[in-house]
Every structure is written in C-alpha cells, then in structure tokens.
Write an enzyme that holds these catalytic residues in place. Sequence first.
Site: not given
Ligand code: BES
Ligand code: ZN
Length: 632
Positions: A293, A317-318, A577, A321, A340, A395, A403
């Site tokens: 985000e 989602h993004e 990913r 944020h 989250e 992380d 979430y």
């Molecule tokens: N902010 C997160 C990604 C993140 C989380 C990076 C923790 C580093 C540490 C991002 O918004 C996210 O939640 N991405 C998810 C998307 C999904 C839940 C819709 C992803 O990448 O899976």
């Molecule tokens: Zn997120």
Amino acid sequence: MLRKLSLIAFTILLGSCGGGDAYDPAHDYFTFANTNQFITRHIALDLEVDFAAEKLRGSAVLYLKVIDDSAETITLDTRDLDIKSVAVVAEDGSLQAATFDFGDTDAGMGTPLHIAAPDDIDTETELVIRIAYETSPDASALMWLPAELTAGGKQPMVFSQSQAIHARSWIPLQDTPSIRVTYEASISTPVELLAVMSANNDPLTPRRGEFHFEMPQPIPSYLIALAVGNLYFAPIGEVTGVYTEPELLDASVYEFGQVQEMMDVAVANFGPYQWGRYDLLVLPPSFPYGGMENPRLSFLTPSLLAGDRSLVSVVAHELAHSWSGNLVTNATWRDGWLNEGMTSYLESRLMEIIYDVDRADEAKVLDYEELLLNFESVPVERQSLAPRLDSGDADDVQGTIHYHKGRLFLEHLEIEFGRDRMDQFLLAYFDEFAFKTITSEVFLDYLDDELLSVIPDVVSRDDAEGWLYQPGLPTDAPIPFSKTLSEATAHAQSWASGEIELQDIPTANWSPQAMRHFINSLPADLTRDQLVALDAHLGLSATSNAEIGRTWFIQVATRRFEPAYEALELHLNRFGRTRLVAIVYEALASNGHDLELGEAMFERARHAYHPITITAIERVFARAEADANGEV
Ligand code: BES
Ligand code: ZN
C-alpha cells in the site's frame, strides 16, 4: 451472510503481556532509534541509481525535532549501509562534520548508527543532519532485477519493499511506524528509465534521468518507496491510473479498470481520500507480495492479471489501506491488526459494493478456512490480535491472524451494533486519528468511548479485550457462510463418491473462489484415475488463475499426484509472490517423499525470487528437515 453459531471455542486464557517483566506494549522493539529524544519530521533524499553496481548512492538529510536537549546521541537504524560521512547542517547551510560509530549488528534489526549530537541543541530549534552513504547490493529492501526478469527483457529494474523494517537498508533513519515524516527526493537514473515513488508522481514527467518528488503528507518510514524501470503510465479514472512496463499496460488497464469506482465507493463510505492521486504499479513476478500500500502508488504483483478481474480484491485491499494503515497507522508491528484487520474488513465492504455480497462472502469463507489452519500452527501466545511482540521476524508476525481474525472482530461489532452505527464509528475514527499512529489500547479506549459505552450491554469491554488478548476465537465469533461455496463442497463430495459425473458439476457458473473451495473440499482418498479425469475436465494444471493454481498445486503435492508435477514446477517458476509458492513447497516438503525434489525445484527457481520469498521458503525447508530428522 454471516451466521452466528457457537463454535470451536478456545478455552485457554492468556494475558497478552503476562509475566511480571517490563514488557511495554506501546514500545516498538524493532527499532534502535531513540525517538524519546529526537523525532524526525522530514527527510530529503538525493540518490543516484547505479544499476551496474546495484547501489543507491547519495545522501539523506534528516530534519529532527529535539525532544530532550540533554541527549548526547542520535541513534538511527541502518542495515548494510556504507556510511561515508555525517554532518550537522547549520542554518546558513554550512556543514559541520559530526562523529559517528556503529553499535552491534543484530541479524533481524540491523546496525544502530550512533551520531554525536551537538552540545548546543535546544527544543526550539530543528536539528538538521546530513548523512552521505551508499546501499549494499544486498540491501534487504531493494530488488535489483536484471533485464531478463522483467516483462520487456531489455531494461533492468529496481524496486523497494520497506515494510516491515527494510527502509533502514536504503535510508539511514528512525525506522519505526510510531513516528511520521514528510519527504522529498531527487533521484537520478539512466535516461531511458522512469522513477516513481510513494509521492507526487506526475504522469507527464519527461524522461531526463532526473526526477524530483515531494511527499507532503506525513507517513511512517515503511511507506517510503521507490521503483525505477522501463515504466509507462496509462490513466484509468479521474485520479487513478497504472504504471507498468509497456508489455503489461493494456492488460493492467483492463484488469484494474474498476479502480476509480473503488475509490469513489471508498470515499463515500470511509471519508475523504487525503493523498491526491491513487495509481497502481504492476511489477515483475519477483515482487514478493500481492500488493503493498505505498501511498499514492500501490505496488502490485502481476499475478493479479488473470484476465477476468477475479483477483482485484487485492486492489480493494491496498486502496483501503489509504485509510486504515496509511492514515491511521499501527504504532508498532504488534498492533498490525489495526492496519491489516481493519483493511481486510474495509476490503470486504468495497467488494460487496463493487461486486455483490456473495462475492464478498465467498472470500470470507476461504479466509476463514485459512485462519482455522493458522490456529493449528501459530503458537497460542501469538494468536491474539495484540500479542506480546518483542522479537522474531517483523515481516511475519503471526501468519494471517492479524488479517482474518481482525476482520472477524470488526464484523462482530458490525453485527452487534448494526451497519449504520459501525459506519458512523469508522468515519469518526478515521477523522479522529488521521495522520496519527495508535496502539491497540488507544483503539480499545476509543471504541469503548464511542460505541461500547454509548450503547451499553451489547458488546462489553471484556468481550473486546478477549478479541485483543486471547488466542483462538471467542465462542460468539461470526462464522462466514456462502451458499455457492457450500454447493461446491456438496458437488465435490457427490462426484467423489460416484453419485454424479464430472459433466454434472455446474462449473460454468462458478467463480474462481468456488473452484478453489471445490478443490479444497475433495476427499483425501481420491484415486489417481479420478484426479487425472478431474484435471483433464477442469483444466486445473493449465489454469491461468494464480489462486486456483495455488490451491490445486497444494493438493497435487499433498496427494503426490505426479502427472501434474511438471505443471506444478511451471507454477513455481511463473510466480514469485510468497503466498503463491511457499505453501506449495511446504506441501512437497511435508508429503513424506518429495523433500529433495522440492529443494531441487527451489534451486532452479530461486534466482527469480525476492529475498523475502527466499527466506520464507528456506524456513519451510528447514522446518521440514527438522521434522524429517525427528527433531521437535
Ligand atoms: N501491507 C501488506 C503487505 C505486507 C505485510 C508487507 C506485512 C510486509 C509485511 C499488504 O497490504 C497486504 O496485506 N498484502 C496482501 C494482500 C491481500 C491480503 C489482499 C498480500 O500480499 O498477500
Ligand atoms: Zn494489507
């Protein structure tokens, strides 16, 4: 539809911060910075992007507010940075060299940089420090992609991923979400490339090898972001558009064509969008997340380009944020559910409106199943929304509990108080805490004042504390339900038991979510012939939908369905990913036979993976090896 049923309850009572030690839930244990004495207000970057050396080179000027004028040292976070010099900048712009040294390096947190503060600092005068430095090719936030790992294959690319604590590997700073900074940046690049940042990107900027950015809204350090590559822009809506390589531009414009509509719905429901433009950046497959985000410019995985807009909940989602996370920010990573969980809740709300309630419910059911699986592997003390957190990997705090459990908590409140009340609460919340960082306890007090005590005897403070501090799920947690997914389960069972034929399964009307649920619902004892027939009929191994692929290849590996191993390896090479690949390696590593095969596949694929993804997969294999050797 959410049904209230009593549930698989937890019974264990655990305080979030049990024990009599000095754990302070409001303290960020992932920074060395002495933010009790100095607070950065603004950062000015001047960096040259050197693809040949895989380095950023230049300087960062930090504008600090002095909180404690007796402080002798300014401590900043760094990781693998080569610090060339540090100077105090006087009001007339002249530089006065400052002495500095490093503390001990910590594997997770990096290396503290101690800078001697001038004797005459006072709380009325800003302290300005200039640090000349260069990054290491191994900077944990930066991925330097050779041309062959991009869509075009002709130009290199670099992109950053600062969350959670990687900003310190490309900028010496106070790397904690508990403070916010504005920033500006001058970035010089090879002339044919475009630089973009989490700042005021101008779609019409000429390519001259020099870019200047301003980020006037204060943001936490984990949202500072940069990407440089053969990027082009296409508009989507009034304030929305997409940057990507020319090869992916048309597909991206189609896939994310609803982003302006999402924005309009979000503004109508959550309050004003405070950031100016909202653009998307579609990166190469090595991007380790679904999305990130970064303000004004969400970074996205190209695995969302399914061709049918079926994976755009990640964009919802993004975008969400922009309120939960970027506007109101978790004070520490322990409070990550405020980012989250709240965002997952808002994401569902957006998906309900952009699509329909069924579509949102389908996603909730799949997420709920993931959550139940998570409870099996996440230790109880990490199962609360606001766990004790003073060590480990920032992380990966606790799987997806922040979430999915976070969303269930907010859905519970919505069910109990009604949607109108909930919406009023959210609007007031985003207004009250805009551009602030808050702890779970601040949230709880606010919730209590604005909702729990206002309409008493609906949800007690004790109930709310249960969600925050106890493992598992409360007995009255909502259980997501989807009619279409339940029907898919029924079809999986009746086909497996021979009651119906493959052609009787009504897949034509199914969403990708229904297909995933169907795959997850297949009984464990399917024969190889059944799997062959199913794969041929549904084209699972050949799917172009990354999430269906993920779901299917987990089954392929768990069941050792070897006819699909070639396709499984293609999946592992096609996507980077973490979510899409790590779990497939895990299924191979833990099926009792394919640990070595999985490791061999990883060796062949890893050159294209991001270091965050590599770490996650290495952890999978380390655990599987320990299990195989009978270690606990
Ligand atoms: N902010 C997160 C990604 C993140 C989380 C990076 C923790 C580093 C540490 C991002 O918004 C996210 O939640 N991405 C998810 C998307 C999904 C839940 C819709 C992803 O990448 O899976
Ligand atoms: Zn997120």
